[in-house]
Structures are given as structure tokens and as C-alpha cells.
Design an enzyme around this catalytic site. Sequence first.
Site, PDB file in Angstrom:
ATOM      1  N   ASP A  22       0.875  -1.180   0.000  1.00 28.71           N
ATOM      2  CA  ASP A  22       0.000   0.000   0.000  1.00 28.71           C
ATOM      3  C   ASP A  22       0.909   1.226   0.000  1.00 28.71           C
ATOM      4  OD1 ASP A  22      -2.420   1.540   0.238  1.00 28.71           O
ATOM      5  OD2 ASP A  22      -1.980   1.830   2.358  1.00 28.71           O
ATOM      6  N   SER A  23       0.300   2.398  -0.154  1.00 33.41           N
ATOM      7  CA  SER A  23       1.094   3.628  -0.096  1.00 33.41           C
ATOM      8  C   SER A  23       1.564   3.925   1.333  1.00 33.41           C
ATOM      9  CB  SER A  23       0.250   4.797  -0.595  1.00 33.41           C
ATOM     10  OG  SER A  23      -0.890   4.927   0.234  1.00 33.41           O
ATOM     11  N   GLY A  55      -3.152   8.960  -3.813  1.00 41.32           N
ATOM     12  CA  GLY A  55      -4.482   9.280  -4.325  1.00 41.32           C
ATOM     13  C   GLY A  55      -4.620  10.555  -5.114  1.00 41.32           C
ATOM     14  N   CYS A  60      -4.252  -1.645  -1.958  1.00 40.08           N
ATOM     15  CA  CYS A  60      -4.381  -0.211  -2.188  1.00 40.08           C
ATOM     16  C   CYS A  60      -5.361  -0.038  -3.341  1.00 40.08           C
ATOM     17  CB  CYS A  60      -3.009   0.358  -2.560  1.00 40.08           C
ATOM     18  SG  CYS A  60      -3.039   2.081  -3.056  1.00 40.08           S
ATOM     19  N   GLU A  90      -3.136   8.336   8.638  1.00 43.60           N
ATOM     20  CA  GLU A  90      -1.688   8.182   8.842  1.00 43.60           C
ATOM     21  C   GLU A  90      -1.255   8.883  10.135  1.00 43.60           C
ATOM     22  OE1 GLU A  90       0.980   6.759   6.883  1.00 43.60           O
ATOM     23  OE2 GLU A  90      -0.523   5.755   5.653  1.00 43.60           O
ATOM     24  N   CYS A 139     -10.932   2.798  -0.073  1.00 38.88           N
ATOM     25  CA  CYS A 139      -9.535   3.129   0.193  1.00 38.88           C
ATOM     26  C   CYS A 139      -9.175   2.357   1.457  1.00 38.88           C
ATOM     27  CB  CYS A 139      -9.371   4.627   0.416  1.00 38.88           C
ATOM     28  SG  CYS A 139      -7.730   5.089   1.034  1.00 38.88           S
ATOM     29  N   THR A 140      -8.051   1.670   1.429  1.00 41.74           N
ATOM     30  CA  THR A 140      -7.744   0.798   2.565  1.00 41.74           C
ATOM     31  C   THR A 140      -7.376   1.566   3.834  1.00 41.74           C
ATOM     32  OG1 THR A 140      -5.527   0.540   1.646  1.00 41.74           O
ATOM     33  CG2 THR A 140      -7.101  -1.231   1.217  1.00 41.74           C
ATOM     34  N   HIS A 141      -7.196   2.878   3.720  1.00 36.86           N
ATOM     35  CA  HIS A 141      -6.992   3.680   4.927  1.00 36.86           C
ATOM     36  C   HIS A 141      -8.313   3.927   5.670  1.00 36.86           C
ATOM     37  CE1 HIS A 141      -3.038   4.674   3.258  1.00 36.86           C
ATOM     38  NE2 HIS A 141      -2.726   5.270   4.398  1.00 36.86           N
TER      39      HIS A 141
END
Length: 269
Positions: free
Chosen positions: A11-12, A44, A74, A153, A185-187
Site C-alpha cells: 500500500d502507499s 491518491g 491499495c 496516517e 480506500c484501505t486507509h
Amino acid sequence: MNTQNPIGVFDSGLGGLTVVKAIRNVLPNESIIYFGDTARVPYGNKSPELIKKYSLQITDFLLERGTKIIVAACNTATALALDTLQDKLEIPIIGVIKPGVDSALKLTQNNRIGVIGTISTISSGVYETELKINNPSVKVTSTPCPLFVPLAEEGWLNEPATKLIAEKYLEPINKANVDTLILGCTHYPLLTEVIQEIVSSKIKLVDSAQAMASETAELLMNYGLLNDQNNKGALKLFVSDLPARFEIVVSRFLGEKISNVEKIQLGQV
Ligand code: DGL
């Protein structure tokens, strides 16, 4: 390919760990190598060319480490780079969008589905296309929520500022009478509490992590790659910047002490 080789996940940043957590629940004896591109997060709001380039650099790195399959955890990389990666790689690679689409279509009762994601994911239109291929009568309302990634984050999961931002972003979702909302979005699953508080409690949230873990298990089975050893699988984490900070956030998120995060430089931006 040896069945004991690790699964590669990327992922990012830390969002893909929502997928790692789900995979470890379903497949506890599989080893995982995770790469979080913390030097270049967020993806993104970057161009498709750059997202493809970064994704290829990461998958090359994971291949060098002997991963037997790769899970693109991601949505942005899946939306913009999965086709390129599937053409190029000689090992199986799966993305996070299809499992989310399948889950949402199973859940919706009024055929109105909301999608939130990064600017790149939403403007790619990939969710809408996939949803409509599978059910042409579905009505999709999509909206980008770019600030959710830095908030996740930063660990600002329940701050007043996060709530205000979420209220603003989720307005179109609340107006659209959707009964299902894909966290594209995986966040975003990190912000589930705030998101659920702001959308109607009747709206079901789709976090693709669980579906992704089931798809990973199915893929390994189909390729005869399931690890048949009974030992607990190892988890090795790599990032492109700030490993010490990542250790703190990840330990909190996974609920276990993680202390071996390594920094790797993948190439120049
Ligand atoms: N977690 C990623 C996604 O699912 C990337 C977010 C970002 O880097 O902007 O889209």
C-alpha cells in the site's frame, strides 16, 4: 514456487495493514511481507503514470523477496495499475476493488451504493464500472475524501477535526439514499467509527479487507500454494521512510509489538 514463501502485500502507507490483519486471521500460518510507501504517500492525488511506476517498483521489490503471490492492498494502485501489473508479473496478483464490489452487491437491498475513495480512484470510475457490469440497475454515488488518508496516517481517528471533515465529505452520500457504502480506500476502515457516526446507522459499510482475505485464501488454494506447515507465519514490514514512526502506529493498530520495520529506498521520485 515453494508453498512456504511469503505473500507480498503493499500500500502507499499503513492502510494496507487493514488487509494484513484480515489475512492473518484467515491464514495464520502464512508469512507476509508488507511494503508501505511512506515516503510517497498519498498516492491518491498523483497521476496514473506515477502510480503505475511506483507500483511496479514495489512489486519488483516483493518479487526479489520471493513472494508467491501479491496482494495490492491499495485501491488507488488497483484502480490505476492492476492491469499493468497483471500483464507484467509472472506470479498471481489480486487487487482490492473486486472483493469490495462483490460484497456491496450482496449487501444492497435498494440498489443504491455509495463509494468513497481517493481522488484518483474515484475519477478512474472503476468502482462504478465494475458495479454496473455486475448489476446494470445499480445507482452509484461516488465522492472523493482525500484528507482521510493523512488523518489516518496521523492517527487522528476520532478528533473533532476529523468529524468536521467527514461531515463535509459525506454530505452527498447522506443525500443519495444509499443503503451500502464502499470504503474504497484501505486507509478508511481506520476511520469507520467516525464515518458510521456521520452516515445513517442504516447504511452498511463495506470494508473490503475481509473479502480480500477470503479471496487470497481461495487464490492460494487454486494455485496449490497454501502453506501446509503449522507454524505461525512471520510478518516482515518494509517502508520507504520513517520506520520508527511506522513501528509505533503499526503496533497500536495490530495490537502486538512490531519492532523490525526496515527502510528501503526504491528509486527516485
Ligand atoms: N490506501 C490507498 C488506497 O486504498 C492509498 C491512499 C493514498 O495513498 O492516497 O487508495
